[in-house]
Each structure stands twice: as C-alpha cells, then as structure tokens.
Scaffold this motif. Structure first.
Motif, short mmCIF file in Angstrom:
data_model
loop_
_atom_site.label_atom_id
_atom_site.label_comp_id
_atom_site.label_asym_id
_atom_site.label_seq_id
_atom_site.Cartn_x
_atom_site.Cartn_y
_atom_site.Cartn_z
N GLY A 124 39.79 85.84 29.01
CA GLY A 124 38.86 84.95 29.69
C GLY A 124 38.81 83.57 29.06
N GLU A 125 39.12 83.47 27.78
CA GLU A 125 39.06 82.19 27.07
C GLU A 125 39.99 81.17 27.70
N ILE A 126 41.04 81.64 28.35
CA ILE A 126 42.04 80.74 28.93
C ILE A 126 41.43 79.87 30.04
N VAL A 127 40.31 80.31 30.63
CA VAL A 127 39.70 79.48 31.68
C VAL A 127 39.14 78.17 31.12
N ASN A 128 38.99 78.09 29.80
CA ASN A 128 38.57 76.82 29.20
C ASN A 128 39.63 75.74 29.38
N GLN A 129 40.84 76.16 29.68
CA GLN A 129 41.95 75.24 29.94
C GLN A 129 42.48 75.45 31.36
N ALA A 130 41.59 75.77 32.28
CA ALA A 130 42.00 76.11 33.65
C ALA A 130 42.87 75.05 34.31
N ALA A 174 42.72 74.32 45.68
CA ALA A 174 42.81 75.55 46.45
C ALA A 174 42.47 76.80 45.64
N TYR A 175 42.67 76.75 44.31
CA TYR A 175 42.51 77.95 43.49
C TYR A 175 41.66 77.69 42.26
N GLU A 176 40.89 78.71 41.87
CA GLU A 176 40.10 78.68 40.65
C GLU A 176 40.59 79.81 39.75
N CYS A 177 40.92 79.49 38.52
CA CYS A 177 41.41 80.48 37.57
C CYS A 177 40.24 81.30 37.03
N MET A 178 40.33 82.62 37.19
CA MET A 178 39.30 83.53 36.69
C MET A 178 39.69 84.16 35.37
N ALA A 179 40.96 84.50 35.20
CA ALA A 179 41.42 85.15 33.96
C ALA A 179 42.91 85.36 34.03
N ILE A 180 43.47 85.62 32.89
CA ILE A 180 44.82 86.16 32.79
C ILE A 180 44.65 87.51 32.10
N ILE A 181 45.24 88.54 32.67
CA ILE A 181 45.20 89.87 32.07
C ILE A 181 46.56 90.11 31.43
#
Length: 173
Positions: A123-129, A142-149
């Motif tokens: 989830g920390e990666i959204v700080n650099q979305a 068009a898109y919002e980053c929620m997370a990378i799993i």
C-alpha cells in the motif's frame, strides 16, 4: 464447529503477509484464479470499478516499480506483481469504491494463500501513485492506483500477531 474445521475461516486465520519468495515461477492458472477472486469481491451497485495489471518477473518495468517504493526488494523478488486500480469512469462513490478495492485486494490475497502462494499488499506505493501510473503508462485522469500486490512462492511462512479482540471492541455485547 471450530475455526480450524472451516476452510474459509482457516484460510483467513492462517494467511500472512509474505515478503520473501523463491525463484519458482508462478503458473498462469494461479494468477488467473487470483484475479477471478478479486473480480468476485463485493462492490456498491455492482459497479466493479477495479482494474488489474499483471507484471511478471523479468518485465522491464519491475525495476522502475521497485524505485517507486521503499519496499523495492520485495518488488524485485516477487514472481508476479498485480496492480489494482480504480477506473474513475466506473466509480460512483469515492468512499465506497475505495472500500471495495480493499475487499478486492483481500480476496486476491486469500486466493493466493489458498493456492499455496505468499503475497503482500504494498500500500505504501500509493504515496508515489503518479510515478507508478507513469511507469505503467496509465492515464492518471482515468485510473487511481490502489495497491500493488507482490505474489510468489513463499521462502518463509510469514508471521503475525493480533491484539486481543477485547482491545478492539468499542463496547461489550
């Protein structure tokens, strides 16, 4: 019936965030099963606003994604990365759609565990979305980053602890 007798409860209580992986590749069918689990998460008005992107080990974008988070070693080690994004056109309620993204992510992590894979929600990666969207060539309008799993074959079982339920209750029932 105890929690250990029920497969869903057992999966919930046994799942752990796994941050170290072996080099064993993940088969495509397992990734598809994980994505299907995410697809079946609940969503308000059944709008299903989530969108996925799978980045496999060896993809040239892995190193750039690793630079988007302080957890770059996890990104580099994963057998696959699953980006979870919200399609802004499909959204109808920011709060509800963010909640449904969390349910989607949880479903995918539980599916990974059920398949014998390890995963961790980055989830920390959204700080650099904005940087993440740029690396993945996705339009921020068009898109919002929620997370990378991050997903892979676990190199360790993972560990966790939880506060007692009594500490989490606002009142006794």
């Amino acid at each position: 019936m105890s929690q250990n007798d029920h497969p869903i409860l057992r999966c919930l209580f046994e799942r752990r965030s796994v941050r170290k992986y072996t080099d064993e590749p993940i088969v495509r069918e397992d990734i598809l099963s994980i994505l299907e689990a995410g697809r079946w998460a609940p969503s308000g008005l059944n709008n299903q606003p989530w969108r996925f992107m799978v980045i496999s080990r060896g993809d040239e974008r892995v190193e750039s994604l690793a630079g988007c988070t302080k957890y770059g070693t996890i990104v580099r080690a994963a057998g696959a990365l699953i980006g979870v994004f919200l399609d802004k056109e499909a959204m109808y309620s920011e709060l509800k759609d963010h909640q449904t993204a969390g349910a989607c992510i949880q479903n995918m992590m539980l599916a990974a565990h059920a398949l014998g894979l390890g995963s961790v929600w980055l989830g920390e990666i959204v700080n650099q979305a904005p940087q993440v969207l740029d690396v993945l060539s996705l339009d921020p309008a068009a898109y919002e980053c929620m997370a990378i799993i991050a997903v892979g074959h676990p190199a360790h079982p993972g560990a966790s602890s939880r506060k007692p339920l009594s500490e989490l209750m606002l009142e006794d029932f």
